[in-house]
Write a protein that holds these residues in place. Structure first.
Motif, PDB file in Angstrom:
ATOM      1  N   TYR A 256     -57.270  29.480  16.484  1.00  0.00           N
ATOM      2  CA  TYR A 256     -57.740  29.595  15.098  1.00  0.00           C
ATOM      3  C   TYR A 256     -56.531  29.579  14.182  1.00  0.00           C
ATOM      4  O   TYR A 256     -55.808  30.566  14.071  1.00  0.00           O
ATOM      5  CB  TYR A 256     -58.558  30.872  14.906  1.00  0.00           C
ATOM      6  N   ASP A 257     -56.314  28.439  13.554  1.00  0.00           N
ATOM      7  CA  ASP A 257     -55.137  28.244  12.705  1.00  0.00           C
ATOM      8  C   ASP A 257     -55.536  27.286  11.576  1.00  0.00           C
ATOM      9  O   ASP A 257     -55.274  26.087  11.635  1.00  0.00           O
ATOM     10  CB  ASP A 257     -54.016  27.641  13.585  1.00  0.00           C
ATOM     11  N   PRO A 258     -56.223  27.832  10.554  1.00  0.00           N
ATOM     12  CA  PRO A 258     -56.819  26.978   9.518  1.00  0.00           C
ATOM     13  C   PRO A 258     -55.826  26.039   8.844  1.00  0.00           C
ATOM     14  O   PRO A 258     -56.197  24.916   8.482  1.00  0.00           O
ATOM     15  CB  PRO A 258     -57.382  27.979   8.511  1.00  0.00           C
ATOM     16  N   ALA A 259     -54.576  26.458   8.680  1.00  0.00           N
ATOM     17  CA  ALA A 259     -53.618  25.594   7.975  1.00  0.00           C
ATOM     18  C   ALA A 259     -53.205  24.414   8.845  1.00  0.00           C
ATOM     19  O   ALA A 259     -53.221  23.263   8.392  1.00  0.00           O
ATOM     20  CB  ALA A 259     -52.396  26.408   7.561  1.00  0.00           C
ATOM     21  N   GLU A 263     -59.761  21.191  11.285  1.00  0.00           N
ATOM     22  CA  GLU A 263     -61.043  20.774  11.863  1.00  0.00           C
ATOM     23  C   GLU A 263     -61.491  21.747  12.954  1.00  0.00           C
ATOM     24  O   GLU A 263     -62.618  22.252  12.927  1.00  0.00           O
ATOM     25  CB  GLU A 263     -60.957  19.350  12.437  1.00  0.00           C
ATOM     26  N   VAL A 264     -60.594  22.004  13.926  1.00  0.00           N
ATOM     27  CA  VAL A 264     -60.924  22.924  15.012  1.00  0.00           C
ATOM     28  C   VAL A 264     -61.204  24.323  14.457  1.00  0.00           C
ATOM     29  O   VAL A 264     -62.180  24.976  14.832  1.00  0.00           O
ATOM     30  CB  VAL A 264     -59.761  22.949  16.050  1.00  0.00           C
ATOM     31  N   SER A 265     -60.383  24.758  13.515  1.00  0.00           N
ATOM     32  CA  SER A 265     -60.557  26.104  12.970  1.00  0.00           C
ATOM     33  C   SER A 265     -61.870  26.225  12.202  1.00  0.00           C
ATOM     34  O   SER A 265     -62.510  27.280  12.214  1.00  0.00           O
ATOM     35  CB  SER A 265     -59.384  26.468  12.064  1.00  0.00           C
ATOM     36  N   GLY A 266     -62.274  25.132  11.541  1.00  0.00           N
ATOM     37  CA  GLY A 266     -63.549  25.145  10.832  1.00  0.00           C
ATOM     38  C   GLY A 266     -64.705  25.377  11.799  1.00  0.00           C
ATOM     39  O   GLY A 266     -65.632  26.151  11.519  1.00  0.00           O
ATOM     40  N   LEU A 267     -64.632  24.743  12.955  1.00  0.00           N
ATOM     41  CA  LEU A 267     -65.685  24.925  13.961  1.00  0.00           C
ATOM     42  C   LEU A 267     -65.658  26.339  14.540  1.00  0.00           C
ATOM     43  O   LEU A 267     -66.701  26.976  14.715  1.00  0.00           O
ATOM     44  CB  LEU A 267     -65.520  23.885  15.083  1.00  0.00           C
ATOM     45  N   VAL A 268     -64.448  26.827  14.821  1.00  0.00           N
ATOM     46  CA  VAL A 268     -64.320  28.186  15.350  1.00  0.00           C
ATOM     47  C   VAL A 268     -64.912  29.190  14.349  1.00  0.00           C
ATOM     48  O   VAL A 268     -65.669  30.095  14.717  1.00  0.00           O
ATOM     49  CB  VAL A 268     -62.831  28.529  15.637  1.00  0.00           C
ATOM     50  N   ILE A 282     -63.239  34.353  19.206  1.00  0.00           N
ATOM     51  CA  ILE A 282     -64.002  33.190  19.687  1.00  0.00           C
ATOM     52  C   ILE A 282     -63.039  32.166  20.276  1.00  0.00           C
ATOM     53  O   ILE A 282     -63.257  31.620  21.360  1.00  0.00           O
ATOM     54  CB  ILE A 282     -64.799  32.536  18.527  1.00  0.00           C
ATOM     55  N   ALA A 283     -61.935  31.906  19.541  1.00  0.00           N
ATOM     56  CA  ALA A 283     -60.961  30.912  19.999  1.00  0.00           C
ATOM     57  C   ALA A 283     -60.380  31.321  21.346  1.00  0.00           C
ATOM     58  O   ALA A 283     -60.278  30.494  22.271  1.00  0.00           O
ATOM     59  CB  ALA A 283     -59.855  30.749  18.957  1.00  0.00           C
ATOM     60  N   ALA A 284     -60.025  32.597  21.490  1.00  0.00           N
ATOM     61  CA  ALA A 284     -59.423  33.075  22.739  1.00  0.00           C
ATOM     62  C   ALA A 284     -60.411  32.921  23.893  1.00  0.00           C
ATOM     63  O   ALA A 284     -60.043  32.573  25.016  1.00  0.00           O
ATOM     64  CB  ALA A 284     -58.995  34.529  22.581  1.00  0.00           C
ATOM     65  N   GLU A 285     -61.669  33.173  23.595  1.00  0.00           N
ATOM     66  CA  GLU A 285     -62.698  33.089  24.626  1.00  0.00           C
ATOM     67  C   GLU A 285     -62.830  31.652  25.152  1.00  0.00           C
ATOM     68  O   GLU A 285     -63.009  31.436  26.344  1.00  0.00           O
ATOM     69  CB  GLU A 285     -64.022  33.519  23.997  1.00  0.00           C
ATOM     70  N   GLY A 289     -60.826  25.499  27.249  1.00  0.00           N
ATOM     71  CA  GLY A 289     -62.086  24.756  27.442  1.00  0.00           C
ATOM     72  C   GLY A 289     -62.161  23.459  26.653  1.00  0.00           C
ATOM     73  O   GLY A 289     -63.008  22.607  26.919  1.00  0.00           O
ATOM     74  N   GLY A 290     -61.317  23.321  25.645  1.00  0.00           N
ATOM     75  CA  GLY A 290     -61.263  22.078  24.878  1.00  0.00           C
ATOM     76  C   GLY A 290     -62.402  21.927  23.882  1.00  0.00           C
ATOM     77  O   GLY A 290     -63.247  22.827  23.710  1.00  0.00           O
TER      78      GLY A 290
END
Ligand code: ATP
Ligand code: MG
Length: 352
Positions: A256-259, A263-268, A282-285, A289-290
Motif C-alpha cells: 500500500y503505497d498510494p504515491a 493503481e494497486v493502492s487504489g484497489l487495496v 490487506i496488502a500484507a495479507e 499473491g500478485g
C-alpha cells in the motif's frame, strides 16, 4: 457542532470520521449530477456520510443537479431515468425521504434565480482559475467550453445557500467549488447587510470522508463519466468483470503505497474500506499473491459489503412511481424554502 479533531483544511473542511453534527444548528446540503448510476467513490466519498449525518438528526437536503449535466455534454441523455436512478441509490444506501429533502434543482425556480446576484459577486478571473473546472474541461465531451461550465461553482453556491446549509459532505474534487460558495456567501453578506443584524447566509464548510478521492480502475478519479467505476447497483458478475480489467503494475508483491503505486493502492484501499480494515493489513495479507489475488479480494469484499444495499435496491426498483413521488414531495419542500430565501435576498438588495 463539535469536532474532536480540529483539522480544518481548505473550504473549512472537516473530516467526518471525527465529526458530530448538531441538529440544532447544522443543516446539510449535498448532491450529485444525474449522469449515471452512483459508484463506490460516491458511497465511500459522501453517501455513507450523508446517512451518518441523517442518523445524527441533522436536517438534510439532497440535490439532483440536473441542469449541471449540460456543463460538459451537449444533451442530457436519459435524464429522467438517471434522475430516478439516483433516488434509487440514495434510498438503497439508507437516505430516508421523510427526513431528507431529495429534489431536482431544475424544479426549484427560486433557487436558480439566486444565480443572478451571485454571479455578480465573483470575477471572471476567479472562475477561470478554478482547478476542478479545468479538470472537468479536460475530461469534457465537448469541443468548446460552454458558459455554464464556468458558472458551475456559482450555481452550486445557489444549491447550497438557497437552504442556508452550513455543512456540505463532498469528495475532494469539490473543495474549490466549496471555496467559491464561501466567497459568495461572505461577499453577499458584506454587500447586502441585513438590517435585522444576522447575515443572510452562513459560511458553508466541506465535510470530507476518510476516502475523499477514490480511484477508479484506470488509476484516475473514479467517475460516472469515465468508464472506470463500480456502480453500487452492478451485479456481482459485473463487479468481478470490472475489477478484473483494472490496471495494476508489474510488481508481484502487493503493498500500500498510494504515491508510488496509485493503481494497486487504489484497489487495496477499496478492499480495506469494504472490510473496514487498514489498507496496510490487506496488502500484507495478499503479499506475493500478485494482482490476481488482489483482484479476487477486492471483488469479494465489494460484493460482500454491497450485498444488503443491492438487495434493498432491487426491491425499491420495482416501484418507480415511488421514486417520482419522493422527488415531487422534495421539490415542494425545497420550493417553499427557496421562495423564502429569494424574498429575503430581494429585500436586502432593495428590490420590490
Ligand atoms: P461525473 O463524471 O458525471 O462528473 P462523478 O462520478 O464525478 O460524475 P458527481 O455527481 O460529479 O460524480 O459527484 C457527486 C459527489 O460525489 C461529489 O461530492 C463528489 O466529490 C463525490 N465523488 C465523486 N467521485 C468521487 C470519488 N472518486 N471519490 C470520492 N468522492 C467522489
Ligand atoms: Mg464529477
Amino acid at each position: 457542532m463539535t469536532t474532536t479533531a480540529t483539522a480544518t483544511g481548505p473550504a473549512g473542511a472537516a473530516t467526518t470520521a471525527t465529526f458530530t453534527a448538531d441538529p440544532g444548528t447544522d443543516r446539510v446540503l449535498t448532491g450529485d449530477r444525474p449522469t449515471g448510476p452512483l459508484h463506490l467513490g460516491h458511497y465511500f466519498g459522501t453517501l455513507r456520510n450523508r446517512v451518518r449525518l441523517q442518523e445524527q438528526g441533522v436536517e438534510m437536503f439532497v440535490v439532483v443537479a440536473d441542469y449541471q449535466v449540460i456543463t460538459d455534454r451537449d444533451v442530457a441523455d436519459r435524464l429522467a431515468e438517471h434522475t430516478e436512478d439516483l433516488v434509487l441509490d440514495y434510498l438503497a444506501a439508507g437516505l430516508d425521504p421523510d427526513r431528507a429533502t431529495i429534489f431536482a434543482h431544475s424544479a426549484v425556480p427560486a433557487l436558480n434565480q439566486l444565480l443572478l446576484p451571485f454571479l455578480s459577486l465573483v470575477s471572471v478571473a476567479e472562475l477561470n482559475r478554478n482547478p476542478t473546472v479545468k479538470e472537468e474541461i479536460a475530461h469534457s465531451r465537448q469541443s468548446a467550453v460552454n458558459g455554464l461550465m464556468f458558472t458551475y461553482p456559482v450555481h452550486q453556491a445557489a444549491d447550497i445557500l438557497f437552504c442556508k446549509a452550513n455543512l456540505v459532505p463532498v469528495g475532494q474534487d469539490q473543495l474549490p467549488h466549496l471555496e467559491v460558495a464561501r466567497t459568495v456567501a461572505r461577499r453577499f453578506n458584506e454587500r447586502y447587510p441585513n438590517s435585522g443584524g444576522e447575515p443572510v447566509f452562513p459560511q458553508p464548510r466541506a465535510l470530507l470522508s476518510d476516502a475523499p478521492l477514490l480511484l477508479g480502475t484506470d488509476g484516475g478519479k473514479m467517475s460516472k463519466s469515465r468508464g472506470n467505476s463500480v456502480a453500487l447497483g452492478a451485479t456481482e458478475d459485473e463487479t468481478a468483470r470490472i475489477v478484473r480489467a483494472a490496471r495494476t503494475d508489474a510488481d508481484r508483491r502487493i503493498s500500500y503505497d498510494p504515491a508510488a503505486r496509485p493503481e494497486v493502492s487504489g484497489l487495496v484501499l477499496l478492499a480495506a474500506l469494504c472490510q473496514d480494515r487498514a489498507p496496510e493489513e490487506i496488502a500484507a495479507e495478499i503479499g506475493d499473491g500478485g494482482a490476481a489475488a488482489l483482484k479476487r479480494t477486492v471483488t469479494d469484499s465489494v460484493n460482500e459489503c454491497l450485498r444488503p444495499l443491492r438487495a434493498r435496491r432491487a426491491e425499491l426498483a420495482a416501484d418507480r412511481a415511488h421514486l417520482r413521488r419522493v422527488l415531487r414531495d422534495g421539490a415542494e419542500r425545497a420550493n417553499a424554502i427557496a421562495d423564502a430565501t429569494l424574498a429575503e435576498v430581494r429585500s436586502v438588495m432593495g428590490s420590490v
